[in-house]
Design a protein around this motif. Structure first.
Motif, mmCIF file in Angstrom:
data_model
loop_
_atom_site.group_PDB
_atom_site.id
_atom_site.type_symbol
_atom_site.label_atom_id
_atom_site.label_comp_id
_atom_site.label_asym_id
_atom_site.label_seq_id
_atom_site.Cartn_x
_atom_site.Cartn_y
_atom_site.Cartn_z
ATOM 1 N N PRO A 238 0.797 -1.226 0.000
ATOM 2 C CA PRO A 238 0.000 0.000 0.000
ATOM 3 C C PRO A 238 0.830 1.278 0.000
ATOM 4 C CG PRO A 238 -0.235 -1.184 2.086
ATOM 5 C CD PRO A 238 0.581 -2.040 1.184
ATOM 6 N N ALA A 239 2.098 1.191 0.366
ATOM 7 C CA ALA A 239 2.953 2.381 0.399
ATOM 8 C C ALA A 239 3.816 2.521 -0.861
ATOM 9 C CB ALA A 239 3.854 2.335 1.625
ATOM 10 N N ALA A 240 3.642 1.657 -1.843
ATOM 11 C CA ALA A 240 4.512 1.660 -3.028
ATOM 12 C C ALA A 240 4.534 3.009 -3.728
ATOM 13 C CB ALA A 240 4.082 0.565 -3.997
ATOM 14 N N LEU A 241 3.380 3.612 -3.949
ATOM 15 C CA LEU A 241 3.344 4.893 -4.666
ATOM 16 C C LEU A 241 4.070 5.983 -3.887
ATOM 17 C CD1 LEU A 241 -0.283 4.848 -6.100
ATOM 18 C CD2 LEU A 241 1.855 4.178 -7.224
ATOM 19 N N GLU A 242 4.004 5.930 -2.558
ATOM 20 C CA GLU A 242 4.718 6.914 -1.742
ATOM 21 C C GLU A 242 6.231 6.728 -1.867
ATOM 22 O OE1 GLU A 242 1.916 5.416 -0.707
ATOM 23 O OE2 GLU A 242 0.659 7.196 -0.594
ATOM 24 N N TYR A 243 6.682 5.468 -1.861
ATOM 25 C CA TYR A 243 8.112 5.220 -2.039
ATOM 26 C C TYR A 243 8.590 5.759 -3.382
ATOM 27 C CZ TYR A 243 8.744 2.226 2.078
ATOM 28 O OH TYR A 243 8.850 1.757 3.353
ATOM 29 N N PHE A 244 7.832 5.478 -4.457
ATOM 30 C CA PHE A 244 8.232 5.977 -5.776
ATOM 31 C C PHE A 244 8.204 7.499 -5.831
ATOM 32 C CE2 PHE A 244 7.147 1.640 -7.456
ATOM 33 C CZ PHE A 244 8.431 1.344 -7.899
ATOM 34 N N ALA A 245 7.354 8.130 -5.056
ATOM 35 C CA ALA A 245 7.283 9.597 -5.036
ATOM 36 C C ALA A 245 8.396 10.222 -4.199
ATOM 37 C CB ALA A 245 5.929 10.053 -4.502
ATOM 38 N N LEU A 246 8.835 9.534 -3.169
ATOM 39 C CA LEU A 246 9.743 10.150 -2.204
ATOM 40 C C LEU A 246 11.189 9.681 -2.261
ATOM 41 C CD1 LEU A 246 7.320 10.102 0.847
ATOM 42 C CD2 LEU A 246 7.953 12.078 -0.546
ATOM 43 N N VAL A 247 11.445 8.409 -2.560
ATOM 44 C CA VAL A 247 12.813 7.898 -2.401
ATOM 45 C C VAL A 247 13.369 7.143 -3.604
ATOM 46 C CG1 VAL A 247 12.692 7.836 0.121
ATOM 47 C CG2 VAL A 247 12.029 5.811 -1.184
ATOM 48 N N VAL A 248 12.688 7.186 -4.745
ATOM 49 C CA VAL A 248 13.211 6.499 -5.929
ATOM 50 C C VAL A 248 13.285 7.479 -7.103
ATOM 51 C CG1 VAL A 248 12.979 4.528 -7.485
ATOM 52 C CG2 VAL A 248 12.249 4.294 -5.107
ATOM 53 N N PRO A 249 14.334 8.307 -7.143
ATOM 54 C CA PRO A 249 14.506 9.192 -8.287
ATOM 55 C C PRO A 249 14.936 8.374 -9.502
ATOM 56 C CG PRO A 249 16.375 9.378 -6.839
ATOM 57 C CD PRO A 249 15.399 8.468 -6.160
ATOM 58 N N ILE A 250 14.650 8.890 -10.681
ATOM 59 C CA ILE A 250 14.954 8.155 -11.910
ATOM 60 C C ILE A 250 16.289 8.624 -12.485
ATOM 61 C CG2 ILE A 250 14.104 7.586 -14.222
ATOM 62 C CD1 ILE A 250 12.426 6.438 -11.831
ATOM 63 N N TYR A 251 17.095 7.642 -12.907
ATOM 64 C CA TYR A 251 18.407 7.893 -13.497
ATOM 65 C C TYR A 251 18.328 7.885 -15.026
ATOM 66 C CZ TYR A 251 20.531 6.313 -9.023
ATOM 67 O OH TYR A 251 20.911 6.155 -7.726
ATOM 68 N N PRO A 252 19.202 8.639 -15.694
ATOM 69 C CA PRO A 252 19.313 8.548 -17.149
ATOM 70 C C PRO A 252 20.173 7.329 -17.512
ATOM 71 C CG PRO A 252 20.768 10.247 -16.328
ATOM 72 C CD PRO A 252 20.027 9.703 -15.141
ATOM 73 N N LYS A 253 19.566 6.318 -18.063
ATOM 74 C CA LYS A 253 20.234 5.038 -18.334
ATOM 75 C C LYS A 253 21.532 5.200 -19.133
ATOM 76 C CE LYS A 253 19.450 0.526 -20.397
ATOM 77 N NZ LYS A 253 19.769 0.171 -21.729
ATOM 78 N N ALA A 254 21.468 5.839 -20.290
ATOM 79 C CA ALA A 254 22.641 5.920 -21.170
ATOM 80 C C ALA A 254 23.807 6.640 -20.492
ATOM 81 C CB ALA A 254 22.276 6.604 -22.481
ATOM 82 N N TYR A 255 23.531 7.756 -19.823
ATOM 83 C CA TYR A 255 24.594 8.517 -19.172
ATOM 84 C C TYR A 255 25.205 7.728 -18.017
ATOM 85 C CZ TYR A 255 27.055 12.176 -16.612
ATOM 86 O OH TYR A 255 28.011 12.903 -15.947
ATOM 87 N N ARG A 256 24.372 7.121 -17.193
ATOM 88 C CA ARG A 256 24.901 6.382 -16.040
ATOM 89 C C ARG A 256 25.708 5.171 -16.488
ATOM 90 N NH1 ARG A 256 24.180 2.776 -11.927
ATOM 91 N NH2 ARG A 256 24.583 3.545 -9.836
ATOM 92 N N GLU A 257 25.263 4.491 -17.536
ATOM 93 C CA GLU A 257 26.030 3.356 -18.051
ATOM 94 C C GLU A 257 27.367 3.838 -18.633
ATOM 95 O OE1 GLU A 257 23.263 1.426 -20.724
ATOM 96 O OE2 GLU A 257 22.720 -0.032 -19.159
ATOM 97 N N LYS A 258 27.379 5.009 -19.238
ATOM 98 C CA LYS A 258 28.593 5.560 -19.837
ATOM 99 C C LYS A 258 29.625 5.928 -18.779
ATOM 100 C CE LYS A 258 30.065 9.677 -22.342
ATOM 101 N NZ LYS A 258 29.588 10.925 -22.925
ATOM 102 N N VAL A 259 29.210 6.611 -17.703
ATOM 103 C CA VAL A 259 30.165 7.091 -16.696
ATOM 104 C C VAL A 259 30.344 6.130 -15.528
ATOM 105 C CG1 VAL A 259 29.760 9.498 -17.310
ATOM 106 C CG2 VAL A 259 28.466 8.486 -15.417
ATOM 107 N N GLY A 260 29.484 5.139 -15.386
ATOM 108 C CA GLY A 260 29.564 4.186 -14.283
ATOM 109 C C GLY A 260 28.989 4.749 -12.992
ATOM 110 N N ALA A 261 28.820 3.877 -12.020
ATOM 111 C CA ALA A 261 28.210 4.271 -10.745
ATOM 112 C C ALA A 261 29.043 5.325 -10.026
ATOM 113 C CB ALA A 261 28.001 3.052 -9.858
ATOM 114 N N GLU A 262 30.369 5.149 -9.991
ATOM 115 C CA GLU A 262 31.226 6.113 -9.293
ATOM 116 C C GLU A 262 31.248 7.456 -10.005
ATOM 117 O OE1 GLU A 262 35.086 4.936 -7.855
ATOM 118 O OE2 GLU A 262 34.389 2.877 -7.567
ATOM 119 N N GLY A 263 31.350 7.431 -11.319
ATOM 120 C CA GLY A 263 31.345 8.672 -12.091
ATOM 121 C C GLY A 263 30.036 9.414 -11.943
ATOM 122 N N TYR A 264 28.943 8.658 -11.918
ATOM 123 C CA TYR A 264 27.625 9.274 -11.776
ATOM 124 C C TYR A 264 27.449 9.903 -10.393
ATOM 125 C CZ TYR A 264 22.664 10.063 -12.337
ATOM 126 O OH TYR A 264 21.438 10.660 -12.430
ATOM 127 N N ALA A 265 27.988 9.264 -9.383
ATOM 128 C CA ALA A 265 27.867 9.793 -8.018
ATOM 129 C C ALA A 265 28.640 11.100 -7.844
ATOM 130 C CB ALA A 265 28.358 8.756 -7.013
#
Length: 181
Positions: free
Chosen positions: A137-164
């Motif tokens: 029942p709290a799924a929509l709240e989690y997606f609204a508050l704590v799950v920001p969306i990443y740009p797939k192509a850019y994050r794959e290009k620079v890696g997790a450390e580069g993206y951070a």
């Protein structure tokens, strides 16, 4: 802090913000951060699928509409959204992000924020179906508050450390320069 300022009709020409705190940001990765300072800055960089308005009622974010039935959530995504680098936002970004953060090896700082997600699937260029491990029942709240969306192509290009260290998002502000310390 506009709530503390008197009303004004002044137009701001320079739309940059300089921010300083007594402690440094630990990372620009919103799912592994542990500092309030980082969370505050990240809320300006990233968007989520839905959000809360000033009246604390849900409103569309990156998704123009949302439906939830049992253990399935369907998101229809907004058209015309661009990442800070100018590339278009798509369902691939949402699927990538949700599957990344819900994987067992994601290193999310608070696993309960995402460990209830089974998977995300692209159902169209601007539509995604998310399957939960069980109804939440709290799924929509989690997606609204704590799950920001990443740009797939850019994050794959620079890696997790580069993206951070040099993130891009779709929020109202982008990181132009970060001086640690």
């Amino acid at each position: 802090l506009s709530a503390c300022a008197p009303p004004t009709n002044t137009v701001v020409a320079n739309k940059s913000i300089k921010v300083g705190w007594k402690s440094d940001i630990d990372t620009f990765n919103p799912l592994t951060t542990t500092t309030t300072e980082a969370i505050e800055v990240q809320s300006l960089i990233y968007d989520t699928l839905s959000a809360y308005g000033l009246d604390l009622k849900p409103e569309p974010g990156l998704a123009s509409s949302t439906t939830q039935q049992g253990d399935t959530i369907t998101y229809n995504l907004r058209e015309g959204v661009k990442w800070h680098d100018g590339t278009p936002f798509t369902a691939d970004d949402v699927v990538y992000t949700i599957n990344l953060v819900s994987s067992a090896d994601s290193k999310v700082a608070v696993p309960t924020n995402t460990n209830w997600i089974e998977k995300a699937e692209k159902t169209g260029d601007l539509s995604v179906r998310v399957t939960l491990k069980k109804p939440n029942p709290a799924a929509l709240e989690y997606f609204a508050l704590v799950v920001p969306i990443y740009p797939k192509a850019y994050r794959e290009k620079v890696g997790a450390e580069g993206y951070a260290k040099a993130p891009i998002g779709s929020g109202p502000y982008r990181i132009a320069k970060w001086e640690a310390g």
